[in-house]
Design a protein around this motif. Structure first.
Motif, PDB file in Angstrom:
ATOM      1  N   LEU A 189       0.834  -1.207   0.000  1.00 36.25           N
ATOM      2  CA  LEU A 189       0.000   0.000   0.000  1.00 36.25           C
ATOM      3  C   LEU A 189       0.868   1.255   0.000  1.00 36.25           C
ATOM      4  N   HIS A 212      -4.106  -0.432  -5.133  1.00 34.95           N
ATOM      5  CA  HIS A 212      -4.208  -0.143  -3.700  1.00 34.95           C
ATOM      6  C   HIS A 212      -5.510   0.558  -3.347  1.00 34.95           C
ATOM      7  N   LYS A 216      -7.595  -0.836  -0.315  1.00 36.04           N
ATOM      8  CA  LYS A 216      -7.901   0.002   0.850  1.00 36.04           C
ATOM      9  C   LYS A 216      -9.406   0.063   1.091  1.00 36.04           C
TER      10      LYS A 216
END
Length: 224
Positions: A189, A212, A216
């Protein structure tokens, strides 16, 4: 719009949707993922969904196995079909695809932008240049290497070759990639966000991935 802004917008909309639907006992919004890949990336997402125990009633994953533009068209078709049905609409559609050697990669990105003029931020591009394996590589190292095509290998094959230096178990048919790399997810990330900033300030788009953003968001659902 940067990934951080997009992530905050997605999370805010999901939280708003969640608060509206407490009476229905639906813990989070409904999402569609249409994935170009039917092997490595597709199974990575399948395992990710299992890991976070997301409900199949709220999360639908399609491995289409076609080029980027057809990924977007399929997402558009599904969204339109469901909007005409009695079922609740998807709140978002994530279109996951690679640059690789696809000639219509940028057409797909532009089509998503065009769709969103009428639909808000409902259709979201999760794209990697040159390929999904870049996201996996970022679990181990940060890189801005362009991974150009060489005489004997495509750009994607060159990413795979570098990935195997850090992750010897990698093959496209390996269905345990998510589990085998998850301990490095925070590194990935951070590296992906750093790479995105590099691309934005250097005005380049290779190497690039915003995978990412999807990760997330999935992770935030379980924290909600």
């Amino acid at each position: 719009m940067g990934s951080d802004d997009l992530f905050r917008k997605l999370k805010a909309k999901a939280s708003k949707k969640k608060s509206r639907e407490i009476e229905k006992k639906e813990p989070y919004s409904k999402f569609l993922i249409v994935c170009e890949d039917t092997v490595s990336g597709y199974h990575y997402l399948l395992e990710c969904i299992k890991h976070f125990r997301l409900s199949s009633a709220n999360f639908h994953l399609v491995g289409l196995g076609q080029d980027p533009l057809n990924i977007v068209k399929e997402a558009e078709r599904i969204l339109k079909e469901e909007s005409r049905s009695h079922k609740p609409d998807f709140d978002f559609a994530f279109c996951v695809f690679d640059r690789d050697e696809h000639s219509n990669y940028y057409n797909a990105i532009n089509k998503i932008a065009s769709l969103n003029k009428n639909q808000g931020s409902k259709c979201l591009s999760i794209n990697s240049n040159p390929c999904f394996e870049l996201w996996l590589l970022l679990h181990f190292v940060y890189t801005t290497k362009s991974f150009d095509k060489t005489q004997n290998k495509t750009a994607a094959k060159n990413v795979e070759a570098e990935l195997k230096q850090h992750f010897p178990n990698y093959t496209k048919s390996n269905r345990k990639i998510f589990q085998e790399t998850f301990e490095n997810i925070e590194t990935a990330l951070g590296n992906a966000e750093k790479l995105e900033r590099y691309c934005n300030t250097s005005f380049v788009d290779v190497p690039f991935t915003n995978f990412h953003t999807l990760m997330k968001f999935i992770m935030s659902i379980k924290k909600s």
